[in-house]
Design an enzyme around this catalytic site. Structure first.
Site, PDB file in Angstrom:
ATOM      1  N   ASN A   9       0.867  -1.179   0.000  1.00  0.00           N
ATOM      2  CA  ASN A   9       0.000   0.000   0.000  1.00  0.00           C
ATOM      3  C   ASN A   9       0.901   1.226   0.000  1.00  0.00           C
ATOM      4  OD1 ASN A   9      -1.868   1.985   0.395  1.00  0.00           O
ATOM      5  ND2 ASN A   9      -2.468   1.359   2.467  1.00  0.00           N
ATOM      6  N   TRP A  10       1.063   1.797  -1.199  1.00  0.00           N
ATOM      7  CA  TRP A  10       1.971   2.939  -1.318  1.00  0.00           C
ATOM      8  C   TRP A  10       1.372   4.198  -0.693  1.00  0.00           C
ATOM      9  CZ3 TRP A  10       4.361   3.044  -6.970  1.00  0.00           C
ATOM     10  CH2 TRP A  10       5.118   1.875  -7.160  1.00  0.00           C
ATOM     11  N   LYS A  11       0.069   4.210  -0.448  1.00  0.00           N
ATOM     12  CA  LYS A  11      -0.631   5.411   0.049  1.00  0.00           C
ATOM     13  C   LYS A  11      -0.332   6.584  -0.893  1.00  0.00           C
ATOM     14  CE  LYS A  11      -0.479   3.414   4.608  1.00  0.00           C
ATOM     15  NZ  LYS A  11      -0.504   3.610   6.039  1.00  0.00           N
ATOM     16  N   HIS A  97      -9.768   1.406   4.162  1.00  0.00           N
ATOM     17  CA  HIS A  97      -8.549   1.597   4.965  1.00  0.00           C
ATOM     18  C   HIS A  97      -8.864   2.579   6.098  1.00  0.00           C
ATOM     19  CE1 HIS A  97      -4.551   2.816   6.133  1.00  0.00           C
ATOM     20  NE2 HIS A  97      -4.127   1.700   5.585  1.00  0.00           N
ATOM     21  N   GLU A  99      -7.354   5.015   7.182  1.00  0.00           N
ATOM     22  CA  GLU A  99      -7.138   6.430   6.842  1.00  0.00           C
ATOM     23  C   GLU A  99      -8.336   6.980   6.083  1.00  0.00           C
ATOM     24  OE1 GLU A  99      -3.348   5.734   5.006  1.00  0.00           O
ATOM     25  OE2 GLU A  99      -2.546   5.209   6.979  1.00  0.00           O
ATOM     26  N   GLU A 169      -6.160  -4.560  10.304  1.00  0.00           N
ATOM     27  CA  GLU A 169      -5.106  -3.580  10.573  1.00  0.00           C
ATOM     28  C   GLU A 169      -5.439  -2.800  11.843  1.00  0.00           C
ATOM     29  OE1 GLU A 169      -2.905  -2.507   6.693  1.00  0.00           O
ATOM     30  OE2 GLU A 169      -4.604  -1.184   6.881  1.00  0.00           O
ATOM     31  N   GLY A 175       1.816   2.482  10.734  1.00  0.00           N
ATOM     32  CA  GLY A 175       2.787   3.569  10.588  1.00  0.00           C
ATOM     33  C   GLY A 175       3.451   3.971  11.890  1.00  0.00           C
ATOM     34  N   SER A 215       2.699  -1.985  10.435  1.00  0.00           N
ATOM     35  CA  SER A 215       4.153  -2.085  10.665  1.00  0.00           C
ATOM     36  C   SER A 215       4.731  -3.457  10.341  1.00  0.00           C
ATOM     37  CB  SER A 215       4.493  -1.661  12.100  1.00  0.00           C
ATOM     38  OG  SER A 215       4.077  -0.323  12.324  1.00  0.00           O
ATOM     39  N   GLY A 236       2.433  -0.945   4.400  1.00  0.00           N
ATOM     40  CA  GLY A 236       2.596   0.451   4.008  1.00  0.00           C
ATOM     41  C   GLY A 236       4.068   0.802   3.866  1.00  0.00           C
ATOM     42  N   GLY A 237       4.642   1.366   4.922  1.00  0.00           N
ATOM     43  CA  GLY A 237       6.011   1.886   4.880  1.00  0.00           C
ATOM     44  C   GLY A 237       7.026   0.952   4.239  1.00  0.00           C
TER      45      GLY A 237
END
Ligand code: PGA
Length: 253
Positions: A9-11, A97, A99, A169, A175, A215, A236-237
């Protein structure tokens, strides 16, 4: 075996050039996936075509959108429909998601409508759920997540629900560098599977892939994915770093 998925997930990160370089670096490394394994890249809308072209022909690598609209078409400025995505050859989409729930106020009911339009059109949804920190601290996370499933998913037929990938999640782990322990992840995944079994029966519940997100990195992926009810991760990251994400793909069962 159930489908095992490493989803990136590059966001809202990377320029086009950076995205191209990242995909090139990932696909240049040898990772032989089996038929029950896949790598899915949820990347920003403007780069979907680029990613489709780069990943086409790479066995079990797929491109996903990070969102789609709940209506077929029309006067919804700034939105992207399922039909538009499919016209690019994109057949996966991340929905709900945390977010999007937090910043764009997406409710369980609204997500139910998005799931409907996806499933009616053969789009594979990766449906996110998970609790905030205060719910975890009150130890009511199982009920909280079960309600998210109930309100978004449980109107679906048994055939439809099997086409949904669930991503658990916990918001406190996204994150933050604070991963749920493999025991915490397994406990929640088992609770999700038991909720699914209560609604659809054991056989259906056993077929649904449940990814863990929050994470995930190369250093913890093997242990997390080794849990019996953890079927991969939504990352993500660490998905922005080629070596990290390749190691995560290789950690799939
Ligand atoms: P993270 O994000 O891996 O950076 O914690 C996961 C996600 O939000 O999907």
């Amino acid at each position: 075996m159930r489908a095992q998925i490493a989803a990136a997930n590059w966001k809202m990160n990377l320029t086009l050039k950076q995205g191209e370089e990242l995909l090139d670096a990932i696909i240049s490394q040898p990772t032989q996936l089996q038929s029950h394994q896949s790598a899915v890249f949820a990347i920003p809308f403007p780069y979907l075509t680029m990613a489709q072209q780069k990943l086409s022909g790479k066995y079990q690598y797929f491109v996903a959108a990070q969102n789609c609209h709940n209506k077929k078409s029309g006067a919804y400025t700034g939105e992207t429909s399922v039909e538009m995505l499919q016209s690019l050859g994109v057949n996966y989409v991340v929905l709900g998601h945390s977010e999007r729930r937090e910043y764009f106020l997406e409710s369980n009911q609204f997500l139910a409508e998005k799931l409907d339009i996806c499933l009616a059109n053969g789009m594979h949804p990766i449906f996110c759920c998970g609790e905030p920190l205060q719910i975890r601290e009150a130890n009511t996370q199982n009920e909280f997540v079960a309600k998210q499933l109930e309100e978004s998913l449980y109107h679906l037929s048994a055939d439809e629900v099997q086409k949904v990938v669930i991503a658990y999640e916990p918001i406190w782990a996204i994150g933050t560098g604070k991963t749920a322990s493999s025991a915490q992840a397994q406990e929640m995944h088992a609770s999700i599977r038991s909720s699914l079994a209560g609604k659809y029966g054991d056989e259906v519940a056993a077929k649904i892939s449940i990814l863990y997100g929050g994470s995930v990195k190369a250093a913890n992926a093997v242990e997390l994915f080794a849990q019996p009810d953890v079927d991969g991760g939504l990352v993500g990251g660490a998905s922005l770093l080629a070596d990290e994400f390749v190691a995560i793909i290789k950690a799939l069962k």
